[in-house]
Design a protein around this motif. Structure first.
Motif, PDB file in Angstrom:
ATOM      1  N   PHE A  32       0.837  -1.206   0.000  1.00 46.43           N
ATOM      2  CA  PHE A  32       0.000   0.000   0.000  1.00 46.43           C
ATOM      3  C   PHE A  32       0.871   1.254   0.000  1.00 46.43           C
ATOM      4  O   PHE A  32       0.629   2.187  -0.774  1.00 46.43           O
ATOM      5  CB  PHE A  32      -0.923  -0.012   1.224  1.00 46.43           C
ATOM      6  CG  PHE A  32      -1.328   1.360   1.679  1.00 46.43           C
ATOM      7  CD1 PHE A  32      -2.300   2.078   0.987  1.00 46.43           C
ATOM      8  CD2 PHE A  32      -0.740   1.955   2.792  1.00 46.43           C
ATOM      9  CE1 PHE A  32      -2.665   3.358   1.395  1.00 46.43           C
ATOM     10  CE2 PHE A  32      -1.099   3.216   3.212  1.00 46.43           C
ATOM     11  CZ  PHE A  32      -2.070   3.935   2.507  1.00 46.43           C
ATOM     12  N   LYS A  58      -5.588   2.876   3.912  1.00 42.79           N
ATOM     13  CA  LYS A  58      -5.037   1.573   3.532  1.00 42.79           C
ATOM     14  C   LYS A  58      -6.068   0.456   3.675  1.00 42.79           C
ATOM     15  O   LYS A  58      -5.939  -0.590   3.025  1.00 42.79           O
ATOM     16  CB  LYS A  58      -3.773   1.255   4.328  1.00 42.79           C
ATOM     17  CG  LYS A  58      -3.937   0.962   5.789  1.00 42.79           C
ATOM     18  CD  LYS A  58      -2.612   0.424   6.354  1.00 42.79           C
ATOM     19  CE  LYS A  58      -2.610   0.365   7.872  1.00 42.79           C
ATOM     20  NZ  LYS A  58      -2.274   1.690   8.442  1.00 42.79           N
ATOM     21  N   HIS A  70      -7.354  -0.270   0.359  1.00 41.57           N
ATOM     22  CA  HIS A  70      -6.432  -0.723  -0.679  1.00 41.57           C
ATOM     23  C   HIS A  70      -6.824  -2.134  -1.123  1.00 41.57           C
ATOM     24  O   HIS A  70      -7.063  -3.008  -0.282  1.00 41.57           O
ATOM     25  CB  HIS A  70      -4.996  -0.720  -0.147  1.00 41.57           C
ATOM     26  CG  HIS A  70      -3.981  -1.022  -1.199  1.00 41.57           C
ATOM     27  ND1 HIS A  70      -3.603  -2.312  -1.517  1.00 41.57           N
ATOM     28  CD2 HIS A  70      -3.264  -0.203  -2.016  1.00 41.57           C
ATOM     29  CE1 HIS A  70      -2.690  -2.277  -2.466  1.00 41.57           C
ATOM     30  NE2 HIS A  70      -2.466  -1.016  -2.793  1.00 41.57           N
TER      31      HIS A  70
END
Length: 216
Positions: free
Chosen positions: A96, A168, A171
């Motif tokens: 990420f 994140k 992600h």
């Protein structure tokens, strides 16, 4: 006409305190409420081992299941990230970081975040938008209420915890590692034994958020 004393005091006896007359259940309730009022998030840097055992996590999940849940959909689940899986999670975090253009130093920092907390739990939400009687916002409220109960239970067992989220969690590589179709990775809960007393970030003001409706 009654001969009972008007105020409830009995002649010849010492007046009992209000606490002594209260049922034990009420006393326990007051003690639990005082415990809840001392809960604040504890950052991973202020945590050490041990974290909760699986039995203690199950107890906290049992508390989470007491959150209001219209339709009994249980639109959430929790996944424990074991110690042996932290390195794999760290590589996902590093991926990420690289994908969003972070420096090599920041990539390493992001990788290390997979080691946050002696115990790490992913909190996953599933919203079923086909249930007309329970709109998506109610399901999100249920998942949030369950997470709150989970955190409160951990606090009352003596553990510190903090929920960490951010971009994140969206992600694709990280999301797909935890989520099934139609699920969202809401965040990661870091849990451990606190090394300092939890403290508020500022003064709470109940009157700022509690008002009376005055009509249309």
């Amino acid at each position: 006409m009654s001969n009972l004393p008007a105020t409830g005091s009995i002649p010849g006896r010492r007046a009992e305190s209000a606490d002594a007359r209260q049922p034990s259940g009420q006393a326990r309730g007051r003690a639990a409420l005082q415990g809840l009022l001392t809960r604040h998030s504890i950052g991973p840097r202020w945590m050490v081992a041990p974290g909760p055992s699986m039995a203690q996590l199950r107890l906290a999940i049992a508390a989470a299941l007491r959150a209001p849940d219209h339709g009994k959909l249980v639109p959430w689940r929790a996944v424990v990230v074991g110690d042996h899986d932290r390195d794999a999670l760290g590589e996902l975090f590093a991926r990420f970081a690289r994908d969003v253009g972070k420096t090599d130093e920041d990539v390493a920092i992001e990788r290390d975040r997979a080691r946050n907390g002696p115990v790490l739990v992913a909190w996953i939400v599933h919203v079923d938008d086909t249930v007309d009687e329970v709109p998506p916002h109610e399901q999100w409220m249920c998942a949030g209420g369950a997470l709150t109960n989970f955190l409160n239970a951990l606090h009352l067992m003596g553990f510190g915890a903090k929920t960490l989220s951010g971009r994140k969690c969206a992600h694709p590589a990280i999301r797909d590692a935890f989520c099934r179709d139609g699920e969202w990775l809401a965040g990661f809960v870091c849990i451990g034994t606190p090394t300092r007393r939890p403290s508020p970030r500022g003064a709470d003001d109940a009157d700022a958020v509690l008002t009376c409706w005055r009509g249309a």
